[in-house]
Design a protein around this motif. Structure first.
Motif, PDB file in Angstrom:
ATOM      1  N   TYR A   1     -48.234  -4.859  20.395  1.00 60.29           N
ATOM      2  CA  TYR A   1     -48.816  -5.526  21.566  1.00 60.29           C
ATOM      3  C   TYR A   1     -49.848  -6.556  21.097  1.00 60.29           C
ATOM      4  O   TYR A   1     -50.921  -6.706  21.680  1.00 60.29           O
TER       5      TYR A   1
ATOM      6  N   ASN B   1     -39.400   1.544  27.869  1.00 58.64           N
ATOM      7  CA  ASN B   1     -39.407   2.534  26.792  1.00 58.64           C
ATOM      8  C   ASN B   1     -40.732   3.280  26.709  1.00 58.64           C
ATOM      9  O   ASN B   1     -40.821   4.314  26.056  1.00 58.64           O
ATOM     10  N   VAL B   2     -41.757   2.719  27.396  1.00 55.17           N
ATOM     11  CA  VAL B   2     -43.049   3.418  27.425  1.00 55.17           C
ATOM     12  C   VAL B   2     -42.942   4.617  28.362  1.00 55.17           C
ATOM     13  O   VAL B   2     -43.472   5.691  28.084  1.00 55.17           O
TER      14      VAL B   2
ATOM     15  N   GLU C   1     -48.316  10.975  31.323  1.00 51.06           N
ATOM     16  CA  GLU C   1     -49.009   9.688  31.435  1.00 51.06           C
ATOM     17  C   GLU C   1     -49.959   9.779  32.625  1.00 51.06           C
ATOM     18  O   GLU C   1     -49.539   9.642  33.784  1.00 51.06           O
TER      19      GLU C   1
ATOM     20  N   VAL D   1     -42.810  -0.499  21.778  1.00 52.83           N
ATOM     21  CA  VAL D   1     -43.646  -1.608  21.303  1.00 52.83           C
ATOM     22  C   VAL D   1     -42.681  -2.733  20.927  1.00 52.83           C
ATOM     23  O   VAL D   1     -41.968  -2.635  19.943  1.00 52.83           O
TER      24      VAL D   1
ATOM     25  N   PRO E   1     -52.893   0.195  23.570  1.00 50.50           N
ATOM     26  CA  PRO E   1     -53.204   1.387  24.373  1.00 50.50           C
ATOM     27  C   PRO E   1     -52.196   2.484  24.074  1.00 50.50           C
ATOM     28  O   PRO E   1     -50.993   2.254  24.155  1.00 50.50           O
TER      29      PRO E   1
ATOM     30  N   VAL F   1     -50.405   4.887  25.225  1.00 50.80           N
ATOM     31  CA  VAL F   1     -49.862   5.533  26.427  1.00 50.80           C
ATOM     32  C   VAL F   1     -48.346   5.690  26.283  1.00 50.80           C
ATOM     33  O   VAL F   1     -47.694   4.898  25.603  1.00 50.80           O
ATOM     34  N   GLY F   2     -47.829   6.720  26.957  1.00 50.46           N
ATOM     35  CA  GLY F   2     -46.381   6.927  27.011  1.00 50.46           C
ATOM     36  C   GLY F   2     -45.712   6.820  25.651  1.00 50.46           C
ATOM     37  O   GLY F   2     -46.181   7.377  24.652  1.00 50.46           O
ATOM     38  N   GLY F   3     -44.603   6.072  25.623  1.00 47.19           N
ATOM     39  CA  GLY F   3     -43.830   5.931  24.397  1.00 47.19           C
ATOM     40  C   GLY F   3     -44.555   5.178  23.290  1.00 47.19           C
ATOM     41  O   GLY F   3     -44.189   5.299  22.118  1.00 47.19           O
ATOM     42  N   ILE F   4     -45.589   4.405  23.650  1.00 47.84           N
ATOM     43  CA  ILE F   4     -46.353   3.654  22.639  1.00 47.84           C
ATOM     44  C   ILE F   4     -47.002   4.634  21.657  1.00 47.84           C
ATOM     45  O   ILE F   4     -47.098   4.363  20.465  1.00 47.84           O
ATOM     46  N   ARG F   5     -47.429   5.784  22.217  1.00 41.37           N
ATOM     47  CA  ARG F   5     -48.041   6.825  21.373  1.00 41.37           C
ATOM     48  C   ARG F   5     -47.131   7.173  20.198  1.00 41.37           C
ATOM     49  O   ARG F   5     -47.568   7.263  19.058  1.00 41.37           O
TER      50      ARG F   5
END
Lengths: 288, 350
Positions: free
Chosen positions: B91, A215-216, A97, B84, B97, B99-103
């Motif tokens: 979102y 969780n992100v 990230e 998410v 966006p 990013v991170g786990g959203i990907r």
């Protein structure tokens, strides 16, 4: 020869057994039954969750508020130490990230077991577990602030009274989701974009401890101790803690650590008395 | 007024027999049967290219489904299931966006949406062009499954990953993959064309053994999903692996012994044994990795890779066993409902 004969026999028994099972009707029945059993097993095997979907326990009872008499209030102080070989710090990989990695010039380490100088153990939640009976105490009007900064939670471990406001900020230039995973309170999961209005939530029931995660960014973890009273503290960098304003009495004090478990001690404090209660966590007690 | 598209109105001359299928095993009392039949009975209409394109489309949809299973495994592996918090939007938008786990989570949703679209097109294409009722129905069952799968995915997000829903989501994913593979197989030119059928002793047992093995592999995948989502039940999964290994060995042994010349069975059995071997190693690797990673603060790349590969190869083991089962019912005559998919060839004894 004997070995070969026994192998042949085993094969014959196996085939005969399969012939019996593989009757289409029996097989369909077996398949459906096993599938249902497995799904039910899977359902029971996980962590039991209460929350919006689960069974809610009755809210904490309310009653007359006990005023803290500053003339007799006692204090408990102490230090939490770690015994054994210091664990190697675990570096967090933020490279996945870019927005998070750009916020740190130095490597960032996990806060799960932080042992500082003189074996001082940081991030231990210390609170009065027993001894206050059904007394109710005034709920602080000041919200407890949890900030998402540098893609880490600040503070890592903290306490809040039941009904006290928790104010969640996002000071980062990236999106987070904040997701407490309680067992005795309502679970929630909120997204927080950069610069978003702070979020305010309360927890109506006591719970030691509520894990909070993003969780992100899966390395982000925090723990909230929710208690009815204001008699709690978190060990500082030097391992010390202080619980002030305690009515005189007999108490059980518990120290909780996310990886090292819990430890309790009994203590009696008189009017205006200050007593020291130290805790030691051993390295062997590390739990997964 | 609704008009139905013409189906198989032009009878064609008999299709040439493929050389790869069939063969005689001495001492097994095999009677070779002729498989001459009309293309019209097999659901081949005059537009061969149309059928070919339909099959290709099904193949693409199946490949995308496999990618979707990998994407789903990546979501679980990266602990991004709740990255998410909202559904069906992410979102509050269609493109959050990344990013991170959203990907992982939103990527999974996007692929799922695409697969849903492909399945819808496939179901309606089959409805318009396919003559075999059972295949048309299968198309709509697949459509129903993908819709149910989407809803399960939504519930799992909105209700914070309840284990039963997460496990059901994982299991329905495998069932849907089986449906897509079946559709691809039964729409293939090879399946539509005639096949020499073998009648040998033990056909019925072999076919039921294949079906039983496929069913048990599916149960083993449920155990795997339960282990993955609830972190419990390793013993059951290990016992399941042992049973699956024994069953696959029995299947492969019988193919090598009785049907080595039946290329469709031989190839599937060979692939199945290789995949099973790979799967056993991946399973061991996943377990050891998980043990080693107990103190990790975030999912390690190696662990995510190996557990995702374990899920993906598990899906391939299941569908290979399914293909072997379907082929066994197609190549080896047996009065059963499976043959509806291949429009029962006429048998003429030589």
């Amino acid at each position: 020869m004997e070995g070969k004969a026994s192998l042949v026999n085993t094969h014959k028994i196996l085939m005969k057994g399969l012939e019996t099972i593989m009757n289409p009707k029996k097989f369909a029945l077996l398949f459906v039954t096993l599938t249902m059993m497995l799904i039910l097993y899977a359902c029971g095997g996980g962590e039991q969750k209460t929350g919006e979907t689960g069974e809610q326990k009755a809210p904490e009872t309310t009653g007359p508020v006990t005023q803290i008499d500053s003339a007799t209030a006692a204090t408990i102080t102490g230090k939490v130490t770690y015994e054994g070989e210091k664990p190697k710090p675990i570096q967090i990989r933020m490279d996945a990230e870019a927005a998070c990695a750009a916020l740190h010039k130095e490597p960032v380490y996990a806060q799960q077991v932080v042992v500082n100088g003189n074996n001082a153990l940081q991030y231990v939640f210390v609170y009065v577990k027993e001894g206050l009976g059904d007394k109710n105490f005034e709920i602080s009007k000041e919200p407890v602030v949890l900030d998402q900064k540098g893609c880490m939670y600040h503070p890592h471990v903290f306490g809040v009274q039941t009904g006290q406001h928790l104010k969640v900020l996002n000071s980062d230039p990236t999106t987070h989701n904040i997701h407490p995973v309680p067992a005795n309170n309502r679970e929630w999961n909120k997204s927080m974009s950069p610069g978003v209005t702070p979020l305010e939530q309360t927890f109506p029931r006591e719970e030691i401890m509520i894990p909070v995660k993003c969780n992100v960014h899966p390395w982000m973890k925090s723990y909230i101790g929710v208690v009815k009273h204001p008699f709690f503290a978190v060990s500082k960098e030097d391992g010390t803690f202080e619980i002030k304003g305690l009515p005189p009495g007999d108490y059980t004090i518990e120290a909780w650590h996310e990886k090292l478990g819990t430890s309790t001690q009994k203590v009696t404090v008189g009017p205006k008395e200050t007593k020291s209660v130290d805790f030691t966590f051993k390295a062997a007690a590390v739990i997964s | 007024m609704v008009t139905e598209a013409p189906r198989n109105t032009n009878p064609s001359p008999p299709a040439p027999l493929p050389g790869g299928e069939g063969g005689q095993r001495p001492g097994e009392g095999i009677a070779r049967l002729n498989a001459s039949f009309c293309c019209s009975e097999l659901g081949i209409n005059s537009s061969v290219s149309g059928a070919t394109w339909l099959h290709r489309f099904a193949l693409v949809a199946t490949f995308c489904t496999f990618v979707l299973i990998i994407a789903g495994a990546l979501v679980t592996g990266n602990e991004a299931g709740l990255a998410v918090p909202d559904w069906p939007l992410s979102y509050g938008s269609l493109m959050p966006p990344m990013v991170g786990g959203i990907r992982y989570e939103h990527g999974h949703r996007m692929i799922a949406g695409f697969v849903g679209l492909l399945t819808t097109v496939l179901a309606f294409w089959l409805w318009r062009r396919e003559s075999r009722r059972s295949v048309r129905m299968l198309g709509f069952i697949a459509l129903g499954a993908v819709v149910a799968q989407g809803i399960l995915g939504g519930i799992t997000v909105l209700f914070f990953l309840p284990t039963i829903i997460s496990v059901s989501h994982a299991c329905l994913a495998q069932a849907f993959f089986c449906l897509m593979v079946s559709l691809t197989l039964v729409t293939s030119p090879g399946w539509r064309q005639g096949v020499r059928q073998l009648e040998a002793r033990g056909n019925s047992f072999f076919q039921r053994l294949c079906a039983f093995t496929t069913g048990f592999i599916y149960l083993q995948l449920i155990l795997g999903a339960a282990l993955r989502h609830s972190r419990s039940g390793i013993v059951f999964h290990l016992v399941g692996a042992l049973v699956v290994t024994v069953l696959v060995m029995l299947v492969v042994t019988r193919v090598l012994r009785y049907y080595p010349d039946v290329s469709s069975l031989f190839r599937a059995a060979l692939v199945l044994s290789i995949l099973l071997l790979a799967q056993l190693f991946l399973g061991m690797g996943s377990y050891l990795m998980r043990l080693a990673a107990r103190q990790d603060v975030q999912p390690a790349l190696a662990m995510v890779t190996i557990t995702t590969a374990h899920v993906a190869v598990g899906a391939l083991v299941l569908v290979t066993s399914l293909i072997l089962t379907l082929q066994s019912y197609r190549v080896l005559p047996q009065a059963n409902k499976m043959r509806r998919f291949s429009a029962a060839p006429q048998k003429v004894a030589l």
